[in-house]
Scaffold this active site. Structure first.
Site, short mmCIF file in Angstrom:
data_model
loop_
_atom_site.label_atom_id
_atom_site.label_comp_id
_atom_site.label_asym_id
_atom_site.label_seq_id
_atom_site.Cartn_x
_atom_site.Cartn_y
_atom_site.Cartn_z
N HIS A 1 -5.33 14.20 7.36
CA HIS A 1 -5.48 12.75 7.16
C HIS A 1 -6.95 12.34 7.30
O HIS A 1 -7.41 11.44 6.60
CB HIS A 1 -4.61 11.98 8.15
CG HIS A 1 -3.14 12.18 7.94
ND1 HIS A 1 -2.57 12.18 6.68
CD2 HIS A 1 -2.12 12.40 8.81
CE1 HIS A 1 -1.26 12.40 6.80
NE2 HIS A 1 -0.98 12.54 8.07
N ASP B 1 -1.29 12.22 -1.98
CA ASP B 1 -0.31 13.08 -1.32
C ASP B 1 -0.88 14.48 -1.07
O ASP B 1 -1.68 14.97 -1.87
CB ASP B 1 0.94 13.17 -2.22
CG ASP B 1 2.16 13.63 -1.46
OD1 ASP B 1 2.10 13.78 -0.23
OD2 ASP B 1 3.20 13.86 -2.11
N GLU C 1 8.66 4.10 4.58
CA GLU C 1 9.34 5.32 5.08
C GLU C 1 8.45 6.10 6.06
O GLU C 1 8.94 6.82 6.92
CB GLU C 1 9.73 6.23 3.91
CG GLU C 1 10.84 5.69 3.02
CD GLU C 1 10.43 4.49 2.15
OE1 GLU C 1 9.24 4.38 1.80
OE2 GLU C 1 11.30 3.64 1.87
N ARG D 1 7.93 8.89 10.55
CA ARG D 1 7.24 10.14 10.94
C ARG D 1 7.11 10.18 12.47
O ARG D 1 7.26 9.15 13.13
CB ARG D 1 5.85 10.18 10.31
CG ARG D 1 5.95 10.37 8.81
CD ARG D 1 4.63 10.75 8.21
NE ARG D 1 4.85 11.03 6.80
CZ ARG D 1 3.99 11.65 6.02
NH1 ARG D 1 2.83 12.05 6.49
NH2 ARG D 1 4.26 11.88 4.75
N SER E 1 8.34 7.48 -5.25
CA SER E 1 8.46 7.25 -3.81
C SER E 1 8.32 5.78 -3.41
O SER E 1 7.53 5.44 -2.53
CB SER E 1 7.43 8.09 -3.04
OG SER E 1 7.62 9.44 -3.30
N ASN F 1 -1.96 15.68 2.24
CA ASN F 1 -2.83 15.86 3.42
C ASN F 1 -2.26 16.90 4.39
O ASN F 1 -2.99 17.75 4.90
CB ASN F 1 -2.97 14.54 4.19
CG ASN F 1 -3.72 13.48 3.43
OD1 ASN F 1 -4.30 13.77 2.39
ND2 ASN F 1 -3.70 12.26 3.93
N GLY F 2 -0.95 16.77 4.64
CA GLY F 2 -0.30 17.64 5.62
C GLY F 2 -0.33 19.10 5.16
O GLY F 2 -0.70 20.00 5.94
N LEU G 1 -14.91 -4.43 -7.74
CA LEU G 1 -13.59 -3.79 -7.65
C LEU G 1 -12.65 -4.56 -6.72
O LEU G 1 -13.03 -4.95 -5.62
CB LEU G 1 -13.78 -2.35 -7.12
CG LEU G 1 -12.51 -1.56 -6.84
CD1 LEU G 1 -11.80 -1.17 -8.13
CD2 LEU G 1 -12.82 -0.30 -6.03
N ARG H 1 7.13 12.07 -8.42
CA ARG H 1 8.05 10.94 -8.19
C ARG H 1 7.26 9.73 -7.72
O ARG H 1 6.09 9.84 -7.35
CB ARG H 1 9.15 11.32 -7.19
CG ARG H 1 8.60 11.83 -5.88
CD ARG H 1 9.71 12.14 -4.87
NE ARG H 1 9.10 12.78 -3.70
CZ ARG H 1 9.00 14.09 -3.54
NH1 ARG H 1 9.49 14.92 -4.45
NH2 ARG H 1 8.42 14.59 -2.47
N ARG I 1 -0.66 10.81 -9.04
CA ARG I 1 -0.10 11.37 -7.81
C ARG I 1 -0.62 12.79 -7.65
O ARG I 1 -0.52 13.60 -8.57
CB ARG I 1 1.43 11.36 -7.82
CG ARG I 1 1.98 11.90 -6.50
CD ARG I 1 3.44 11.64 -6.29
NE ARG I 1 3.82 11.98 -4.92
CZ ARG I 1 4.82 11.46 -4.25
NH1 ARG I 1 5.60 10.57 -4.81
NH2 ARG I 1 5.08 11.84 -3.01
#
Ligand code: FPP
Length: 249
Positions: free
Chosen positions: A29, A12, A59, A63, A188, A14-15, A123, A186, A180
């Site tokens: 991004h 979380d 969600e 955007r 999300s 990037n923006g 991995l 949270r 996070r």
């Protein structure tokens, strides 16, 4: 050091990172994708068995269309450019989420990457893409209900194991550690069932600034956590029947 068998990351910020640099969100991004690449390699080289990255939530479709289509293009480009490298690093790639909503060319790139890496044994890299935990649980419940309706199983047969194996994450084990970035604390709609006993690690660092040293910090924080799964520590002898506090009347 105890390493988590499965790390899940909510990438979380990037923006906000781009905004701080007075650049469009899409720039964030692009940088975020580079960071994802580095963290994937780092996890692989450290011997982590499973890594799930929250790349796009159900969600996120709400955007602005330009941002959604940019993210889809970025994902496609990442897969096209990186598949060879994933094979070289022995990384097996897969996706969880509702792929009926992703554009055809992205779907194709996903399938190619999946096939090319199917035999890799290092991995296990999972992208949660067009993913939402509520949707995943809803689908699992529906599938189980249909089996009951057909008489294949009875309602009494439904247990936690059946629900776990009906989720899209199966057979990947539940995440031991959920990270996070960007200061939000949270879940999300991410891995809600699977996170029942996960350790959480929140950092203020925005995803584009996240480095391997930040990952190391998360791993060392994890290694000193005591996971009791609702029980008491095995070394805790304080519960002794001769040594119980009297209950108030
Ligand atoms: C959160 O930042 C990030 C996303 C919604 C998408 C995550 C995608 C990437 C890191 C790039 C694609 C990844 C791969 C592996 C190809 P945000 O936009 O919510 O940031 P903000 O909260 O600051 O607005």
């Amino acid at each position: 050091m105890t390493l988590p068998k499965h790390i899940a990351i909510i990438m979380d910020g990037n923006g906000r990172w781009a905004q701080l640099k007075r650049r469009p969100r899409t720039y964030g991004h692009i940088k975020g994708t580079r960071v994802a690449k580095k963290i994937i390699t780092a996890c692989s080289r450290k011997g982590i068995k499973n890594l799930t990255l929250y790349a796009f939530s159900t969600e996120n479709w709400f955007r602005p269309q330009t941002e959604v289509s940019f993210l889809m293009k970025l994902l496609r480009r990442y897969l096209k450019r990186e598949t060879e490298n994933l094979v070289k690093e022995n990384i097996r790639f897969s996706v969880i989420g509702d792929l009926t909503r992703v554009p055809g060319d992205v779907y194709q790139a996903i399938e190619q990457a999946r096939e090319a890496t199917a035999q890799c044994t290092g991995l296990n890299l999972v992208f949660a893409l067009s993913y939402g935990s509520r949707q995943e649980i809803t689908l699992a419940v529906r599938e189980i209900a249909e089996r009951v309706a057909k008489g294949e199983i009875s309602a009494d047969d439904i247990d936690e194991a059946m629900i776990s194996t009906s989720l899209s994450t199966y057979p990947t084990p539940d995440p031991d550690l959920i990270v996070r970035t960007s200061g939000e604390q949270r879940l999300s709609n991410f891995l809600m069932w699977q996170a029942a006993y996960s350790e959480f690690y929140f950092t203020e660092v925005l995803w584009p600034n996240f480095t391997e040293s930040h990952l190391d910090e998360a791993l060392s924080a994890f290694s000193v956590r005591q996971r009791r799964y609702g029980k008491v520590s095995v070394n805790d002898n304080s519960i002794d029947k001769n040594n119980l506090e009297k209950l108030p009347n």
